[in-house]
Scaffold this motif. Structure first.
Motif, short mmCIF file in Angstrom:
data_model
loop_
_atom_site.label_atom_id
_atom_site.label_comp_id
_atom_site.label_asym_id
_atom_site.label_seq_id
_atom_site.Cartn_x
_atom_site.Cartn_y
_atom_site.Cartn_z
N TYR A 107 1.80 4.98 16.07
CA TYR A 107 2.31 3.73 15.50
C TYR A 107 3.82 3.87 15.30
N ALA A 108 4.58 2.93 15.84
CA ALA A 108 6.04 3.00 15.78
C ALA A 108 6.58 2.18 14.62
N THR A 109 7.42 2.81 13.81
CA THR A 109 8.10 2.13 12.72
C THR A 109 9.30 2.96 12.29
N GLU A 110 10.31 2.30 11.77
CA GLU A 110 11.46 3.00 11.23
C GLU A 110 11.43 3.02 9.71
N GLY A 111 10.29 2.62 9.12
CA GLY A 111 10.16 2.58 7.67
C GLY A 111 10.16 3.97 7.05
N ASP A 112 10.32 3.99 5.74
CA ASP A 112 10.30 5.25 4.99
C ASP A 112 8.86 5.71 4.80
N ALA A 113 8.57 6.93 5.22
CA ALA A 113 7.20 7.44 5.17
C ALA A 113 6.77 7.75 3.75
N CYS A 114 5.48 7.54 3.47
CA CYS A 114 4.91 7.95 2.19
C CYS A 114 4.52 9.43 2.24
N THR A 127 -10.50 8.48 12.18
CA THR A 127 -9.76 7.42 11.51
C THR A 127 -8.54 8.01 10.81
N ALA A 128 -7.50 7.18 10.72
CA ALA A 128 -6.28 7.61 10.05
C ALA A 128 -5.77 6.47 9.19
N ILE A 129 -5.27 6.82 8.01
CA ILE A 129 -4.61 5.87 7.11
C ILE A 129 -3.23 6.43 6.82
N ALA A 130 -2.21 5.61 7.08
CA ALA A 130 -0.82 6.04 6.85
C ALA A 130 -0.03 4.88 6.31
N ASN A 131 0.95 5.18 5.46
CA ASN A 131 1.70 4.14 4.77
C ASN A 131 3.20 4.39 4.79
N TRP A 132 3.94 3.29 4.69
CA TRP A 132 5.41 3.34 4.63
C TRP A 132 5.91 2.36 3.58
N GLY A 133 7.07 2.61 3.06
CA GLY A 133 7.68 1.70 2.11
C GLY A 133 8.90 2.33 1.46
N VAL A 134 9.79 1.50 0.98
CA VAL A 134 11.00 1.99 0.32
C VAL A 134 10.60 2.75 -0.95
N TYR A 135 11.03 3.99 -1.04
CA TYR A 135 10.77 4.87 -2.20
C TYR A 135 9.30 5.22 -2.38
N CYS A 136 8.44 4.92 -1.41
CA CYS A 136 7.02 5.24 -1.63
C CYS A 136 6.78 6.75 -1.63
N ALA A 137 7.67 7.51 -1.02
CA ALA A 137 7.55 8.97 -1.10
C ALA A 137 7.79 9.47 -2.51
N ASP A 138 8.43 8.65 -3.33
CA ASP A 138 8.68 9.01 -4.73
C ASP A 138 7.66 8.40 -5.68
N GLY A 139 6.62 7.76 -5.11
CA GLY A 139 5.57 7.21 -5.95
C GLY A 139 5.47 5.70 -5.97
N GLU A 140 6.42 4.99 -5.36
CA GLU A 140 6.33 3.54 -5.31
C GLU A 140 5.21 3.13 -4.34
N PRO A 141 4.56 2.00 -4.56
CA PRO A 141 3.48 1.57 -3.66
C PRO A 141 4.03 1.25 -2.26
N ASP A 164 3.11 -5.76 3.14
CA ASP A 164 3.07 -6.18 1.73
C ASP A 164 1.69 -5.92 1.14
N PHE A 165 1.26 -4.70 1.30
CA PHE A 165 -0.10 -4.31 0.93
C PHE A 165 -0.03 -2.90 0.35
N ASP A 166 -0.82 -2.66 -0.69
CA ASP A 166 -0.77 -1.38 -1.38
C ASP A 166 -1.36 -0.22 -0.60
N GLY A 167 -2.02 -0.49 0.51
CA GLY A 167 -2.54 0.59 1.35
C GLY A 167 -4.04 0.74 1.27
N TRP A 168 -4.62 1.19 2.37
CA TRP A 168 -6.06 1.44 2.41
C TRP A 168 -6.39 2.70 1.65
N GLU A 169 -7.52 2.67 0.96
CA GLU A 169 -7.92 3.82 0.16
C GLU A 169 -8.84 4.76 0.92
N LYS A 170 -9.74 4.20 1.74
CA LYS A 170 -10.67 5.06 2.47
C LYS A 170 -11.23 4.32 3.68
#
Length: 209
Positions: A107-114, A127-141, A164-170
């Motif tokens: 999956y291609a993105t330039e977002g900040d990785a969690c 299956t894989a679940i992966a998330n990106w977002g500003v400051y999410c590596a520091d705990g932001e959703p 604009d989603f908090d991310g899949w849990e499982k």
């Protein structure tokens, strides 16, 4: 009696002649170095006399994975990691101790990785679940969440991105089918995303509790 001049050279004259001859001949070491720098092949080993290896290159080792799991009956493993400015990367082994595949961009993105990636294996699929977002590596959703399913020996990956989603849990198998279900639950809502072997990903559903 006449004196004949030039029967013997003074010392300074002999020294001058020797210096002139040396200058005319040049420095063989310096000349060889200049020639080598101007006509080299770029291999870096041209002067060693060793032939350039022509056999097959060894398969690459794996990167430093964020998560990796066993996924095949032969003990193979699959791992994933984030590549800054690129996105979600995957490598796998077919069997235990076998060579690792080349890195694949899932999956291609330039977002900040969690901070995490979640991998699960179900009946030969991964299956894989992966998330990106500003400051999410520091705990932001996260603000960008990807659900991915690897099939056909991990030669193909289906992905679904939700923004604009908090991310899949499982992710879990759906009983009696070959489908898989990604979920996120809260006190008010159940959000789910279904994947099937024939149709791939469906639409995200929000179900009020």
């Amino acid at each position: 009696m006449r004196r004949v001049h030039g029967g013997r050279w003074p010392a300074w004259a002999a020294t001058a002649v020797l210096l002139t001859v040396a200058a005319a001949c040049g420095n063989p070491d310096a000349g060889a170095g200049d020639a080598g720098s101007g006509t080299g092949t770029g291999t870096g080993d041209a002067g060693s006399g060793s032939p350039t290896p022509s056999g097959p290159r060894p398969s690459p080792s794996h990167a430093r994975f964020v998560d990796d799991i066993e996924w095949s009956d032969g003990g193979g493993r699959v791992g994933m990691y984030y590549a800054a400015g690129r996105g979600l990367m995957e490598q796998h082994q077919e069997t235990a101790g076998g060579p690792w595949s080349r890195p694949r961009l899932v999956y291609a993105t330039e977002g900040d990785a969690c901070q995490s990636i979640t991998l699960k294996a179900f009946r030969g699929t991964v299956t894989a679940i992966a998330n990106w977002g500003v400051y999410c590596a520091d705990g932001e959703p996260p603000t960008e969440s990807v659900a991915a399913v690897g099939t056909r020996g991990l030669s193909a990956w289906d992905t679904k991105a939700t923004e604009d989603f908090d991310g899949w849990e499982k992710a879990a198998p759906v009983a009696g089918t070959g489908d898989l279900l990604f979920t996120n639950s809260s006190t008010e809502w159940l959000t789910r995303l279904r994947w099937s072997p024939t149709g791939g990903f469906g639409e995200v559903e929000d179900i009020r509790r």
